[in-house]
Structures are given as structure tokens and as C-alpha cells.
Design a protein around this motif. Structure first.
Motif, PDB file in Angstrom:
ATOM      1  N   SER A  45       0.830  -1.211   0.000  1.00  0.00           N
ATOM      2  CA  SER A  45       0.000   0.000   0.000  1.00  0.00           C
ATOM      3  C   SER A  45       0.865   1.261   0.000  1.00  0.00           C
ATOM      4  O   SER A  45       2.074   1.198   0.238  1.00  0.00           O
ATOM      5  CB  SER A  45      -0.926   0.002   1.222  1.00  0.00           C
ATOM      6  N   ASN A  46       0.217   2.386  -0.267  1.00  0.00           N
ATOM      7  CA  ASN A  46       0.886   3.692  -0.304  1.00  0.00           C
ATOM      8  C   ASN A  46       2.182   3.640  -1.123  1.00  0.00           C
ATOM      9  O   ASN A  46       3.246   4.031  -0.645  1.00  0.00           O
ATOM     10  CB  ASN A  46       1.162   4.209   1.105  1.00  0.00           C
ATOM     11  N   ILE A  47       2.058   3.182  -2.355  1.00  0.00           N
ATOM     12  CA  ILE A  47       3.214   3.019  -3.237  1.00  0.00           C
ATOM     13  C   ILE A  47       3.555   4.370  -3.861  1.00  0.00           C
ATOM     14  O   ILE A  47       2.714   4.995  -4.500  1.00  0.00           O
ATOM     15  CB  ILE A  47       2.934   1.995  -4.351  1.00  0.00           C
ATOM     16  N   ILE A  48       4.783   4.800  -3.664  1.00  0.00           N
ATOM     17  CA  ILE A  48       5.256   6.075  -4.221  1.00  0.00           C
ATOM     18  C   ILE A  48       6.567   5.821  -4.940  1.00  0.00           C
ATOM     19  O   ILE A  48       7.444   5.132  -4.419  1.00  0.00           O
ATOM     20  CB  ILE A  48       5.487   7.108  -3.098  1.00  0.00           C
ATOM     21  N   SER A  49       6.692   6.390  -6.140  1.00  0.00           N
ATOM     22  CA  SER A  49       7.990   6.373  -6.815  1.00  0.00           C
ATOM     23  C   SER A  49       8.524   7.797  -6.818  1.00  0.00           C
ATOM     24  O   SER A  49       7.773   8.748  -7.034  1.00  0.00           O
ATOM     25  CB  SER A  49       7.877   5.822  -8.233  1.00  0.00           C
TER      26      SER A  49
ATOM     27  N   ILE B  55      13.523   5.842  -6.618  1.00  0.00           N
ATOM     28  CA  ILE B  55      13.304   5.130  -5.365  1.00  0.00           C
ATOM     29  C   ILE B  55      11.818   4.783  -5.358  1.00  0.00           C
ATOM     30  O   ILE B  55      10.982   5.639  -5.665  1.00  0.00           O
ATOM     31  CB  ILE B  55      13.650   5.994  -4.142  1.00  0.00           C
ATOM     32  N   VAL B  56      11.503   3.552  -5.025  1.00  0.00           N
ATOM     33  CA  VAL B  56      10.116   3.124  -4.876  1.00  0.00           C
ATOM     34  C   VAL B  56       9.928   2.757  -3.416  1.00  0.00           C
ATOM     35  O   VAL B  56      10.697   1.969  -2.864  1.00  0.00           O
ATOM     36  CB  VAL B  56       9.783   1.932  -5.797  1.00  0.00           C
ATOM     37  N   VAL B  57       8.906   3.347  -2.792  1.00  0.00           N
ATOM     38  CA  VAL B  57       8.633   3.107  -1.374  1.00  0.00           C
ATOM     39  C   VAL B  57       7.212   2.587  -1.251  1.00  0.00           C
ATOM     40  O   VAL B  57       6.301   3.099  -1.903  1.00  0.00           O
ATOM     41  CB  VAL B  57       8.767   4.417  -0.546  1.00  0.00           C
TER      42      VAL B  57
ATOM     43  N   VAL C 165      14.204  -0.259  -4.125  1.00  0.00           N
ATOM     44  CA  VAL C 165      12.868  -0.522  -3.601  1.00  0.00           C
ATOM     45  C   VAL C 165      12.946  -0.617  -2.083  1.00  0.00           C
ATOM     46  O   VAL C 165      13.779  -1.346  -1.541  1.00  0.00           O
ATOM     47  CB  VAL C 165      12.289  -1.830  -4.183  1.00  0.00           C
ATOM     48  N   HIS C 166      12.065   0.132  -1.397  1.00  0.00           N
ATOM     49  CA  HIS C 166      11.984   0.114   0.061  1.00  0.00           C
ATOM     50  C   HIS C 166      10.610  -0.414   0.445  1.00  0.00           C
ATOM     51  O   HIS C 166       9.598   0.215   0.117  1.00  0.00           O
ATOM     52  CB  HIS C 166      12.156   1.522   0.641  1.00  0.00           C
ATOM     53  N   VAL C 167      10.563  -1.548   1.126  1.00  0.00           N
ATOM     54  CA  VAL C 167       9.313  -2.123   1.626  1.00  0.00           C
ATOM     55  C   VAL C 167       9.356  -1.967   3.138  1.00  0.00           C
ATOM     56  O   VAL C 167      10.256  -2.500   3.792  1.00  0.00           O
ATOM     57  CB  VAL C 167       9.172  -3.611   1.231  1.00  0.00           C
ATOM     58  N   MET C 168       8.382  -1.223   3.689  1.00  0.00           N
ATOM     59  CA  MET C 168       8.467  -0.831   5.092  1.00  0.00           C
ATOM     60  C   MET C 168       7.155  -1.039   5.833  1.00  0.00           C
ATOM     61  O   MET C 168       6.084  -0.963   5.228  1.00  0.00           O
ATOM     62  CB  MET C 168       8.835   0.655   5.179  1.00  0.00           C
ATOM     63  N   LEU C 169       7.269  -1.252   7.132  1.00  0.00           N
ATOM     64  CA  LEU C 169       6.095  -1.178   7.998  1.00  0.00           C
ATOM     65  C   LEU C 169       5.703   0.297   8.110  1.00  0.00           C
ATOM     66  O   LEU C 169       6.571   1.178   8.032  1.00  0.00           O
ATOM     67  CB  LEU C 169       6.399  -1.744   9.378  1.00  0.00           C
ATOM     68  N   PRO C 170       4.420   0.600   8.326  1.00  0.00           N
ATOM     69  CA  PRO C 170       3.995   2.006   8.417  1.00  0.00           C
ATOM     70  C   PRO C 170       4.734   2.814   9.482  1.00  0.00           C
ATOM     71  O   PRO C 170       5.095   3.966   9.259  1.00  0.00           O
ATOM     72  CB  PRO C 170       2.496   1.919   8.737  1.00  0.00           C
ATOM     73  N   GLU C 171       5.008   2.198  10.641  1.00  0.00           N
ATOM     74  CA  GLU C 171       5.709   2.912  11.720  1.00  0.00           C
ATOM     75  C   GLU C 171       7.126   3.273  11.291  1.00  0.00           C
ATOM     76  O   GLU C 171       7.620   4.361  11.583  1.00  0.00           O
ATOM     77  CB  GLU C 171       5.779   2.064  12.995  1.00  0.00           C
TER      78      GLU C 171
ATOM     79  N   MET D 221      12.955  13.360   2.699  1.00  0.00           N
ATOM     80  CA  MET D 221      14.384  13.501   2.423  1.00  0.00           C
ATOM     81  C   MET D 221      14.624  13.865   0.960  1.00  0.00           C
ATOM     82  O   MET D 221      15.592  14.535   0.633  1.00  0.00           O
ATOM     83  CB  MET D 221      15.120  12.198   2.755  1.00  0.00           C
ATOM     84  N   TRP D 222      13.741  13.408   0.088  1.00  0.00           N
ATOM     85  CA  TRP D 222      13.860  13.677  -1.345  1.00  0.00           C
ATOM     86  C   TRP D 222      12.721  14.582  -1.818  1.00  0.00           C
ATOM     87  O   TRP D 222      12.221  14.439  -2.926  1.00  0.00           O
ATOM     88  CB  TRP D 222      13.855  12.358  -2.124  1.00  0.00           C
ATOM     89  N   SER D 223      12.327  15.536  -1.003  1.00  0.00           N
ATOM     90  CA  SER D 223      11.172  16.389  -1.316  1.00  0.00           C
ATOM     91  C   SER D 223      11.407  17.288  -2.528  1.00  0.00           C
ATOM     92  O   SER D 223      10.434  17.776  -3.125  1.00  0.00           O
ATOM     93  CB  SER D 223      10.790  17.246  -0.106  1.00  0.00           C
ATOM     94  N   ASP D 224      12.640  17.476  -2.948  1.00  0.00           N
ATOM     95  CA  ASP D 224      12.906  18.298  -4.134  1.00  0.00           C
ATOM     96  C   ASP D 224      12.779  17.485  -5.424  1.00  0.00           C
ATOM     97  O   ASP D 224      12.919  18.029  -6.517  1.00  0.00           O
ATOM     98  CB  ASP D 224      14.291  18.958  -4.054  1.00  0.00           C
ATOM     99  N   ALA D 225      12.479  16.196  -5.307  1.00  0.00           N
ATOM    100  CA  ALA D 225      12.303  15.335  -6.474  1.00  0.00           C
ATOM    101  C   ALA D 225      10.808  15.135  -6.743  1.00  0.00           C
ATOM    102  O   ALA D 225       9.971  15.270  -5.846  1.00  0.00           O
ATOM    103  CB  ALA D 225      12.964  13.987  -6.234  1.00  0.00           C
ATOM    104  N   GLU D 226      10.492  14.789  -7.979  1.00  0.00           N
ATOM    105  CA  GLU D 226       9.099  14.534  -8.377  1.00  0.00           C
ATOM    106  C   GLU D 226       8.666  13.166  -7.866  1.00  0.00           C
ATOM    107  O   GLU D 226       9.344  12.165  -8.092  1.00  0.00           O
ATOM    108  CB  GLU D 226       8.991  14.575  -9.905  1.00  0.00           C
ATOM    109  N   ALA D 227       7.542  13.125  -7.172  1.00  0.00           N
ATOM    110  CA  ALA D 227       7.005  11.868  -6.645  1.00  0.00           C
ATOM    111  C   ALA D 227       5.677  11.556  -7.339  1.00  0.00           C
ATOM    112  O   ALA D 227       4.943  12.470  -7.717  1.00  0.00           O
ATOM    113  CB  ALA D 227       6.799  11.972  -5.146  1.00  0.00           C
ATOM    114  N   GLU D 228       5.420  10.289  -7.507  1.00  0.00           N
ATOM    115  CA  GLU D 228       4.169   9.845  -8.114  1.00  0.00           C
ATOM    116  C   GLU D 228       3.596   8.696  -7.296  1.00  0.00           C
ATOM    117  O   GLU D 228       4.321   7.776  -6.925  1.00  0.00           O
ATOM    118  CB  GLU D 228       4.406   9.385  -9.547  1.00  0.00           C
ATOM    119  N   GLU D 229       2.295   8.778  -7.026  1.00  0.00           N
ATOM    120  CA  GLU D 229       1.621   7.729  -6.286  1.00  0.00           C
ATOM    121  C   GLU D 229       1.095   6.679  -7.266  1.00  0.00           C
ATOM    122  O   GLU D 229       0.617   7.016  -8.341  1.00  0.00           O
ATOM    123  CB  GLU D 229       0.462   8.317  -5.484  1.00  0.00           C
ATOM    124  N   HIS D 230       1.198   5.416  -6.882  1.00  0.00           N
ATOM    125  CA  HIS D 230       0.729   4.316  -7.723  1.00  0.00           C
ATOM    126  C   HIS D 230      -0.384   3.595  -6.979  1.00  0.00           C
ATOM    127  O   HIS D 230      -0.170   3.045  -5.908  1.00  0.00           O
ATOM    128  CB  HIS D 230       1.873   3.345  -8.032  1.00  0.00           C
TER     129      HIS D 230
END
Length: 134
Positions: free
Chosen positions: A39-43, A57-59, A108-114, A124-133
Motif C-alpha cells: 500500500s501507499n506506493i510512491i515512486s 526510489i520506490v517506497v 525498492v523500500h518495503v516498510m512497515l507504516p511505523e 528527504m527527497w522532497s525536491d524530487a518529483e514523486a508519483e503515487e501508484h
């Protein structure tokens, strides 16, 4: 542990190797995460940031450590089959709160929500373009 000079050398990219969101490997990663209900997939597109270590980076998030492992394992399996690419490195399987699958130009970063909330990679990468999938 690899020396920093070795990492810097491996991370050097040429314009020929640059990826896009339409690249086979990128699509395979997103598909694999979605298949395992990540869930909450962002590139995050880092191609315009000179000091960036990758093109993307894919989170994503998982609801449990079992799901973190399942997503990371399926990303590895599906990308091998669909894009014929193996990860350069993987880390975090033992604790499974945050697993990294590194394809050099896509990490690819797969993380628990916490864990995701604590480290805030998107900020940390707020100056880069992010896209939600979805």
C-alpha cells in the motif's frame, strides 16, 4: 563492507542506462508490489538530482513483517521473470521492518507504516518529483 570508491563507481550512470517509469523493470516492480497488496506506493524520480544514488526510489508499506518479506521476495522473483534482472543487493530480511531491494538504478523500500513514518524517505527527497501508484 564495500569501500566507498567501489560504491561510487558502481553508481555512475550514463545517459544510455537511464530508466523511465515506462521501463520494463520499473513496471515489473510496481506490478509485483501491487500483486502482494503493498500500500501507499510512491515512486520518486531522482534523475534530475546530480548527487542522487539512483534514478528512482520506490517506497511502499506492508501491514506486517510477513507481508514485508512476501513483497520483497515477490519483487525479486517477478523482476527476474519479467525483466530478467537480479537485484544487486538486498538488506533487512532478518528484522523485516524495512527491506531494501537494490537494482542500482532503482532502489525498492518495503516498510512497515511505523518505520516509514519514522524515517520519512519522501521528505528527504522532497525536491524530487514523486508519483503515487494505486
Amino acid at each position: 563492507m564495500e569501500q566507498i570508491s567501489t560504491l561510487a563507481t558502481r553508481r555512475k550512470r550514463t545517459s544510455v542506462a537511464r530508466l523511465t517509469r515506462n521501463s520494463k523493470i520499473f513496471k515489473a516492480i510496481i506490478h509485483a508490489i501491487q500483486e502482494k497488496k503493498g500500500s501507499n506506493i510512491i515512486s520518486i524520480d531522482l534523475r534530475k538530482i546530480p548527487e542522487a544514488i539512483a534514478d528512482f526510489i520506490v517506497v511502499c508499506e506492508a501491514g506486517s513483517t510477513t507481508q514485508v518479506k512476501a513483497i520483497a521476495d515477490f519483487v525479486d522473483k517477478h523482476v527476474r521473470e519479467a525483466a530478467e534482472e537480479a537485484p544487486y543487493h538486498q538488506e533487512g530480511h532478518s528484522g523485516a521492518q524495512w527491506v531494501i531491494v537494490d537494482y542500482v538504478n532503482i532502489v525498492v523500500h518495503v516498510m512497515l507504516p511505523e518505520t516509514r513514518g519514522f524515517y520519512k524517505l519522501e521528505e528527504m527527497w522532497s525536491d524530487a518529483e514523486a508519483e503515487e501508484h494505486k
